[in-house]
Write a protein that holds these residues in place. Structure first.
Motif, PDB file in Angstrom:
ATOM      1  N   GLU A   1      -2.181   0.452   2.345  1.00 18.80           N
ATOM      2  CA  GLU A   1      -2.888  -0.826   2.273  1.00 18.80           C
ATOM      3  C   GLU A   1      -2.359  -1.678   1.127  1.00 18.80           C
ATOM      4  N   ALA A   2      -2.125  -1.063  -0.024  1.00 20.24           N
ATOM      5  CA  ALA A   2      -1.594  -1.797  -1.173  1.00 20.24           C
ATOM      6  C   ALA A   2      -0.168  -2.272  -0.893  1.00 20.24           C
ATOM      7  N   GLY A   3       0.600  -1.436  -0.207  1.00 21.00           N
ATOM      8  CA  GLY A   3       1.968  -1.807   0.134  1.00 21.00           C
ATOM      9  C   GLY A   3       2.021  -3.003   1.064  1.00 21.00           C
ATOM     10  N   LEU A   4       1.157  -3.011   2.086  1.00 23.76           N
ATOM     11  CA  LEU A   4       1.119  -4.142   3.021  1.00 23.76           C
ATOM     12  C   LEU A   4       0.601  -5.406   2.345  1.00 23.76           C
ATOM     13  N   ALA A   5      -0.381  -5.248   1.451  1.00 20.23           N
ATOM     14  CA  ALA A   5      -0.927  -6.410   0.744  1.00 20.23           C
ATOM     15  C   ALA A   5       0.142  -7.050  -0.139  1.00 20.23           C
ATOM     16  N   ASP A   6       0.955  -6.231  -0.779  1.00 19.86           N
ATOM     17  CA  ASP A   6       2.004  -6.780  -1.639  1.00 19.86           C
ATOM     18  C   ASP A   6       3.103  -7.430  -0.798  1.00 19.86           C
ATOM     19  N   TYR A   7       3.350  -6.881   0.389  1.00 22.72           N
ATOM     20  CA  TYR A   7       4.327  -7.497   1.291  1.00 22.72           C
ATOM     21  C   TYR A   7       3.908  -8.926   1.624  1.00 22.72           C
ATOM     22  N   VAL A   8       2.621  -9.096   1.956  1.00 25.68           N
ATOM     23  CA  VAL A   8       2.096 -10.433   2.263  1.00 25.68           C
ATOM     24  C   VAL A   8       2.239 -11.348   1.059  1.00 25.68           C
TER      25      VAL A   8
ATOM     26  N   ASP B   1       8.952   9.306  -5.185  1.00 24.66           N
ATOM     27  CA  ASP B   1       9.360   9.430  -6.587  1.00 24.66           C
ATOM     28  C   ASP B   1       9.810  10.856  -6.889  1.00 24.66           C
ATOM     29  N   GLN B   2      10.220  11.100  -8.132  1.00 28.49           N
ATOM     30  CA  GLN B   2      10.772  12.403  -8.479  1.00 28.49           C
ATOM     31  C   GLN B   2       9.765  13.535  -8.385  1.00 28.49           C
ATOM     32  N   GLU B   3       8.490  13.203  -8.359  1.00 24.50           N
ATOM     33  CA  GLU B   3       7.451  14.218  -8.218  1.00 24.50           C
ATOM     34  C   GLU B   3       7.067  14.459  -6.759  1.00 24.50           C
ATOM     35  N   GLY B   4       7.719  13.707  -5.861  1.00 23.99           N
ATOM     36  CA  GLY B   4       7.449  13.919  -4.442  1.00 23.99           C
ATOM     37  C   GLY B   4       6.360  13.038  -3.879  1.00 23.99           C
ATOM     38  N   ASN B   5       5.878  12.081  -4.639  1.00 24.75           N
ATOM     39  CA  ASN B   5       4.830  11.178  -4.163  1.00 24.75           C
ATOM     40  C   ASN B   5       5.446   9.984  -3.445  1.00 24.75           C
ATOM     41  N   SER B   6       4.870   9.611  -2.321  1.00 18.78           N
ATOM     42  CA  SER B   6       5.374   8.466  -1.568  1.00 18.78           C
ATOM     43  C   SER B   6       5.115   7.173  -2.327  1.00 18.78           C
ATOM     44  N   THR B   7       6.080   6.276  -2.263  1.00 15.49           N
ATOM     45  CA  THR B   7       5.909   4.965  -2.890  1.00 15.49           C
ATOM     46  C   THR B   7       5.139   4.020  -1.980  1.00 15.49           C
ATOM     47  N   HIS B   8       4.963   4.399  -0.711  1.00 15.48           N
ATOM     48  CA  HIS B   8       4.303   3.554   0.287  1.00 15.48           C
ATOM     49  C   HIS B   8       4.989   2.202   0.425  1.00 15.48           C
ATOM     50  N   ASN B   9       6.253   2.165   0.062  1.00 13.53           N
ATOM     51  CA  ASN B   9       7.049   0.937   0.175  1.00 13.53           C
ATOM     52  C   ASN B   9       7.798   0.981   1.500  1.00 13.53           C
TER      53      ASN B   9
END
Length: 317
Positions: free
Chosen positions: A255-262, A206-214
């Protein structure tokens, strides 16, 4: 009589459509290596083509003709067909439809603006042509990803992992859980994430430099209520890569990114065929692609290439 004059005489005899030895004369002229032979052969081919057209036209005419007419007898048709044959030869000899000239240009390779006949249909070269196309598409994709990673005013793509090994190691525990729920291989999920993010080197921040883990390119649709990031992405329209802006989902952790993928795969009816084929890695990704998960026409091939790589298959948890 010298060889050139002999060949010319044989070509002249070959122009008579009713000369039984015409084709043999043309064959002998070819053996002489005379430069006129290619033109003559092309004209003969055009004559056959014109004759076939005339014959089709005559058949249509015969269907409407009066059977009792003296001009519709078998004798008249016989001499009419002979006339049509000779007419076809004469037309091709005097310029005709221009088909003979095109054949000479293609087969003779005398005009640099025409592609050689040997490349018109060369099955042995198809793999090379496809490889060149794949390389051009990959270069276009890399260019878009690199340019997108330079943006700082809005969301951008940047490296999240040090190298490929650290990418696989960090992702494997979460991929293992996801794979168990999807009935597929954990390394297959890692391979897909590697293709989507360039081995974690082009992860959306994001614009603040934080990974979206997407790591799977899941976009933020109307049903998504969480954080999102808008970034440049690469989409394919009729096989051609195009740069567009799109909103992607943002997660707090891998972990949240993988869970949402499923959840994303299992909740979409169009991906049910893929879930059913989960045990077959190639079929799994093929079904995902056919269902519209990715617009890249080579998506399955790219994921499977990474899946079979030593980095993925050689990893020991």
């Amino acid at each position: 009589m010298d060889m050139q004059n002999t060949s010319r005489s044989q070509l002249e005899m070959a122009r008579n459509a009713n000369d039984i030895g015409g084709l043999n004369n043309l064959r002998e002229a070819m053996a002489s290596g005379n430069g006129e032979v290619l033109q003559e052969a092309a004209q003969q081919f055009e004559a056959i083509f014109v004759q076939m057209m005339l014959k089709s036209m005559r058949k249509a005419q015969d269907a409407l003709a009066d059977e009792d007419s003296p001009f519709n007898s078998e004798q008249v048709k016989f001499y009419r067909d002979m006339h049509d044959q000779q007419l076809a030869v004469d037309l091709s000899s005097n310029g005709g439809l221009g088909l003979a000239d095109l054949i000479v240009k293609q087969l003779g390779q005398l005009d640099p603006n025409y592609r050689p006949a040997s490349t018109i249909r060369a099955d042995g070269n198809i793999e090379t042509l496809n490889q060149a196309r794949a390389e051009s598409v990959t270069k276009a994709q890399d260019a878009v990803l690199e340019s997108a990673s330079k943006g700082t005013k809005s969301a951008y793509k940047a490296a999240m992992f040090e190298n490929q090994e650290s990418f696989v190691e960090a992702l494997y525990p979460h991929a293992e859980k996801a794979a168990e729920m999807l009935g597929t291989d954990a390394k297959a999920i890692i391979a897909q994430a590697a293709v989507e993010t360039g081995w974690g080197q082009f992860v959306i921040h994001d614009q603040e430099g934080n990974s979206t883990h997407n790591l799977f390119g899941i976009k933020a649709n109307r049903q998504w209520q969480g954080e999102q990031a808008v970034v440049d992405t690469l989409e394919f329209s009729n096989g051609v890569p195009e740069r567009r802006k799109a909103a992607f989902r943002q997660y707090d952790s891998l972990e949240a990114g993988l869970a949402d993928y499923v959840n994303f795969i299992r909740s979409q009816p169009r991906y049910q065929q893929a879930v059913e084929k989960g045990a077959d890695t190639s079929q799994y990704f093929s079904e995902l692609q056919q269902a519209g998960y990715a617009t890249d026409p080579q998506y399955t091939e790219k994921v499977m290439a990474v899946y079979r790589s030593d980095i993925v298959q050689g990893f020991q948890p």
